[in-house]
Scaffold this motif. Structure first.
Motif, PDB file in Angstrom:
ATOM      1  N   ILE A 277       4.366   1.943   7.189  1.00  0.00           N
ATOM      2  CA  ILE A 277       4.601   2.379   5.818  1.00  0.00           C
ATOM      3  C   ILE A 277       4.533   1.174   4.890  1.00  0.00           C
ATOM      4  O   ILE A 277       5.221   0.176   5.103  1.00  0.00           O
ATOM      5  N   LEU A 278       3.694   1.273   3.874  1.00  0.00           N
ATOM      6  CA  LEU A 278       3.553   0.230   2.862  1.00  0.00           C
ATOM      7  C   LEU A 278       4.343   0.636   1.628  1.00  0.00           C
ATOM      8  O   LEU A 278       4.620   1.821   1.422  1.00  0.00           O
ATOM      9  N   TYR A 279       4.674  -0.335   0.801  1.00  0.00           N
ATOM     10  CA  TYR A 279       5.370  -0.068  -0.457  1.00  0.00           C
ATOM     11  C   TYR A 279       4.406  -0.246  -1.617  1.00  0.00           C
ATOM     12  O   TYR A 279       3.536  -1.114  -1.581  1.00  0.00           O
ATOM     13  N   ALA A 280       4.551   0.569  -2.658  1.00  0.00           N
ATOM     14  CA  ALA A 280       3.750   0.416  -3.880  1.00  0.00           C
ATOM     15  C   ALA A 280       4.647   0.583  -5.094  1.00  0.00           C
ATOM     16  O   ALA A 280       5.454   1.511  -5.152  1.00  0.00           O
ATOM     17  N   ASP A 281       4.496  -0.305  -6.063  1.00  0.00           N
ATOM     18  CA  ASP A 281       5.224  -0.155  -7.321  1.00  0.00           C
ATOM     19  C   ASP A 281       4.784   1.123  -8.032  1.00  0.00           C
ATOM     20  O   ASP A 281       5.598   1.826  -8.618  1.00  0.00           O
ATOM     21  N   LYS A 282       3.485   1.393  -7.997  1.00  0.00           N
ATOM     22  CA  LYS A 282       2.909   2.550  -8.690  1.00  0.00           C
ATOM     23  C   LYS A 282       2.192   3.423  -7.662  1.00  0.00           C
ATOM     24  O   LYS A 282       1.053   3.148  -7.284  1.00  0.00           O
ATOM     25  N   LEU A 283       2.867   4.473  -7.216  1.00  0.00           N
ATOM     26  CA  LEU A 283       2.390   5.286  -6.110  1.00  0.00           C
ATOM     27  C   LEU A 283       1.058   5.969  -6.403  1.00  0.00           C
ATOM     28  O   LEU A 283       0.157   5.974  -5.558  1.00  0.00           O
TER      29      LEU A 283
ATOM     30  N   MET B  90       5.201  -3.379 -16.578  1.00  0.00           N
ATOM     31  CA  MET B  90       6.082  -3.695 -15.478  1.00  0.00           C
ATOM     32  C   MET B  90       5.450  -4.800 -14.636  1.00  0.00           C
ATOM     33  O   MET B  90       4.286  -4.744 -14.285  1.00  0.00           O
ATOM     34  N   GLU B  91       6.253  -5.788 -14.302  1.00  0.00           N
ATOM     35  CA  GLU B  91       5.792  -6.899 -13.481  1.00  0.00           C
ATOM     36  C   GLU B  91       5.671  -6.451 -12.022  1.00  0.00           C
ATOM     37  O   GLU B  91       6.482  -5.679 -11.524  1.00  0.00           O
ATOM     38  N   LYS B  92       4.664  -6.939 -11.344  1.00  0.00           N
ATOM     39  CA  LYS B  92       4.421  -6.595  -9.947  1.00  0.00           C
ATOM     40  C   LYS B  92       5.544  -7.165  -9.079  1.00  0.00           C
ATOM     41  O   LYS B  92       5.913  -8.324  -9.213  1.00  0.00           O
ATOM     42  N   SER B  93       6.084  -6.336  -8.151  1.00  0.00           N
ATOM     43  CA  SER B  93       7.142  -6.804  -7.262  1.00  0.00           C
ATOM     44  C   SER B  93       6.546  -7.585  -6.090  1.00  0.00           C
ATOM     45  O   SER B  93       5.354  -7.476  -5.788  1.00  0.00           O
ATOM     46  N   ALA B  94       7.384  -8.327  -5.405  1.00  0.00           N
ATOM     47  CA  ALA B  94       6.933  -9.111  -4.247  1.00  0.00           C
ATOM     48  C   ALA B  94       6.496  -8.210  -3.093  1.00  0.00           C
ATOM     49  O   ALA B  94       5.723  -8.630  -2.244  1.00  0.00           O
ATOM     50  N   ASN B  95       6.965  -6.960  -3.065  1.00  0.00           N
ATOM     51  CA  ASN B  95       6.637  -6.043  -1.978  1.00  0.00           C
ATOM     52  C   ASN B  95       5.436  -5.148  -2.271  1.00  0.00           C
ATOM     53  O   ASN B  95       5.015  -4.390  -1.391  1.00  0.00           O
ATOM     54  N   ASP B  96       4.897  -5.215  -3.463  1.00  0.00           N
ATOM     55  CA  ASP B  96       3.822  -4.301  -3.847  1.00  0.00           C
ATOM     56  C   ASP B  96       2.632  -4.419  -2.896  1.00  0.00           C
ATOM     57  O   ASP B  96       2.095  -5.505  -2.680  1.00  0.00           O
ATOM     58  N   LEU B  97       2.262  -3.299  -2.299  1.00  0.00           N
ATOM     59  CA  LEU B  97       1.111  -3.153  -1.404  1.00  0.00           C
ATOM     60  C   LEU B  97       1.237  -3.976  -0.120  1.00  0.00           C
ATOM     61  O   LEU B  97       0.259  -4.380   0.478  1.00  0.00           O
ATOM     62  N   LYS B  98       2.475  -4.176   0.328  1.00  0.00           N
ATOM     63  CA  LYS B  98       2.774  -4.888   1.574  1.00  0.00           C
ATOM     64  C   LYS B  98       3.413  -3.923   2.568  1.00  0.00           C
ATOM     65  O   LYS B  98       4.053  -2.946   2.184  1.00  0.00           O
ATOM     66  N   ILE B  99       3.271  -4.210   3.883  1.00  0.00           N
ATOM     67  CA  ILE B  99       3.967  -3.404   4.890  1.00  0.00           C
ATOM     68  C   ILE B  99       5.457  -3.569   4.660  1.00  0.00           C
ATOM     69  O   ILE B  99       5.965  -4.677   4.525  1.00  0.00           O
ATOM     70  N   ASP B 100       6.167  -2.441   4.618  1.00  0.00           N
ATOM     71  CA  ASP B 100       7.564  -2.454   4.226  1.00  0.00           C
ATOM     72  C   ASP B 100       8.480  -1.782   5.241  1.00  0.00           C
ATOM     73  O   ASP B 100       9.670  -2.039   5.255  1.00  0.00           O
ATOM     74  N   TYR B 101       7.941  -0.930   6.109  1.00  0.00           N
ATOM     75  CA  TYR B 101       8.787  -0.063   6.925  1.00  0.00           C
ATOM     76  C   TYR B 101       7.926   0.516   8.032  1.00  0.00           C
ATOM     77  O   TYR B 101       6.715   0.684   7.845  1.00  0.00           O
ATOM     78  N   ILE B 102       8.499   0.812   9.176  1.00  0.00           N
ATOM     79  CA  ILE B 102       7.778   1.544  10.214  1.00  0.00           C
ATOM     80  C   ILE B 102       8.626   2.725  10.653  1.00  0.00           C
ATOM     81  O   ILE B 102       9.853   2.680  10.574  1.00  0.00           O
ATOM     82  N   GLU B 103       7.969   3.779  11.086  1.00  0.00           N
ATOM     83  CA  GLU B 103       8.676   4.995  11.437  1.00  0.00           C
ATOM     84  C   GLU B 103       8.165   5.527  12.768  1.00  0.00           C
ATOM     85  O   GLU B 103       6.961   5.696  12.942  1.00  0.00           O
ATOM     86  N   PHE B 104       9.084   5.761  13.700  1.00  0.00           N
ATOM     87  CA  PHE B 104       8.747   6.324  14.999  1.00  0.00           C
ATOM     88  C   PHE B 104       9.114   7.804  15.004  1.00  0.00           C
ATOM     89  O   PHE B 104      10.257   8.156  14.684  1.00  0.00           O
ATOM     90  N   THR B 105       8.188   8.655  15.384  1.00  0.00           N
ATOM     91  CA  THR B 105       8.489  10.057  15.624  1.00  0.00           C
ATOM     92  C   THR B 105       8.934  10.150  17.076  1.00  0.00           C
ATOM     93  O   THR B 105       8.196   9.755  17.982  1.00  0.00           O
ATOM     94  N   VAL B 106      10.147  10.635  17.301  1.00  0.00           N
ATOM     95  CA  VAL B 106      10.733  10.656  18.639  1.00  0.00           C
ATOM     96  C   VAL B 106      11.186  12.066  19.001  1.00  0.00           C
ATOM     97  O   VAL B 106      11.454  12.892  18.119  1.00  0.00           O
ATOM     98  N   ALA B 107      11.284  12.336  20.286  1.00  0.00           N
ATOM     99  CA  ALA B 107      11.765  13.637  20.754  1.00  0.00           C
ATOM    100  C   ALA B 107      13.280  13.740  20.600  1.00  0.00           C
ATOM    101  O   ALA B 107      13.814  14.808  20.301  1.00  0.00           O
ATOM    102  N   ASP B 108      14.001  12.628  20.778  1.00  0.00           N
ATOM    103  CA  ASP B 108      15.459  12.635  20.792  1.00  0.00           C
ATOM    104  C   ASP B 108      15.961  11.375  20.085  1.00  0.00           C
ATOM    105  O   ASP B 108      15.849  10.266  20.624  1.00  0.00           O
ATOM    106  N   ILE B 109      16.507  11.539  18.891  1.00  0.00           N
ATOM    107  CA  ILE B 109      16.971  10.395  18.099  1.00  0.00           C
ATOM    108  C   ILE B 109      18.086   9.637  18.817  1.00  0.00           C
ATOM    109  O   ILE B 109      18.085   8.407  18.850  1.00  0.00           O
ATOM    110  N   GLU B 110      19.030  10.347  19.393  1.00  0.00           N
ATOM    111  CA  GLU B 110      20.136   9.666  20.078  1.00  0.00           C
ATOM    112  C   GLU B 110      19.633   8.834  21.254  1.00  0.00           C
ATOM    113  O   GLU B 110      20.107   7.722  21.488  1.00  0.00           O
TER     114      GLU B 110
END
Length: 118
Positions: free
Chosen positions: A69-75, A1-21
């Protein structure tokens, strides 16, 4: 499998919150972000360039701060690299809607995650 452009790059961030709304109201009003709800405990946001999420599954992190959150082709290979580099696995590989991921602590104690579609 060819390496993707996103492999081992920051891909997403996630906030833990008390109230989603309340988080949606704040970020939507302040910055114009758009949102996609995935049930009562998760909402994805998009600022037009980067996507991330709000979750209330756990209490907000002491001192705040998002989960980077980073992305990996092969976790499993990424997990092995984290361990070999001296990281500590905080949450083992687990399924979630959209793929699988694990969490780790770096040498300074920062918690990050790595996800993959498969």
């Amino acid at each position: 499998m060819e390496k993707s452009a996103n492999d081992l790059k920051i891909d997403y961030i996630e906030f833990t919150v008390a109230d989603i709304e309340a988080a949606k109201d704040f970020y939507g009003s302040a910055f114009g972000w758009s949102f996609t709800d995935y049930g009562s405990s998760y909402c994805e946001f998009n600022d037009g360039r980067l996507a991330g999420g709000f979750t209330n599954i756990q209490p907000p992190r002491p001192g705040g701060g998002p989960l980077v959150i980073l992305y990996a082709d092969k976790l499993e290979e990424a997990l092995d690299k984290v361990e070999r580099a001296g990281g500590t696995i905080a949450k083992p590989i687990a399924d979630f809607p959209g793929g699988r991921r694990f969490h780790f602590l770096d040498k300074d104690g920062y918690e990050l995650a790595v996800w993959s579609k498969s």
